[in-house]
Motif scaffolding. Structure first.
Motif: not given
Length: 102
Positions: A35-37, A78-81, A86-90
């Motif tokens: 997901q991060v990648l 924390a990683i999920r948050m 990041g998805n919202m910023q994208l």
């Protein structure tokens, strides 16, 4: 930026979050890593569409720095948050680019 350079940057920017140096990843860590990648690549691809070169460079550096800054995060919540943020910023960047085109 070339795809090869982008992937090299991903490796350095995401090293800790992605579990490098660990013996093996649990299934949930593996999925989180993916997901991060995916998020990182989607952000960099969206930034490619920013028309002004100076803005594009600024956003690329911002994205890389954000991922580097959080590379040692290990707490699942924390990683999920961070992925959600990041998805919202994208999405906001994509909306802004869409409005700029119209």
């Amino acid at each position: 930026m070339s795809l090869q350079a982008e992937r090299a940057a991903e490796g350095t920017a995401l090293g800790g979050v992605l579990g490098q140096g660990q013996a093996s990843l649990s299934p949930s860590q593996f999925l989180r890593r993916q997901q991060v990648l995916q998020l990182y690549r989607r952000i960099l691809r969206a930034i490619r569409h920013v028309p002004a070169e100076a803005d594009r460079r600024y956003l690329q550096e911002w994205a890389r720095e954000e991922f580097r800054r959080n590379k040692d995060a290990t707490e699942e919540d924390a990683i999920r948050m961070m992925i959600t943020q990041g998805n919202m910023q994208l999405q906001e960047l994509q909306r802004t680019l869409k409005l700029a085109k119209s």
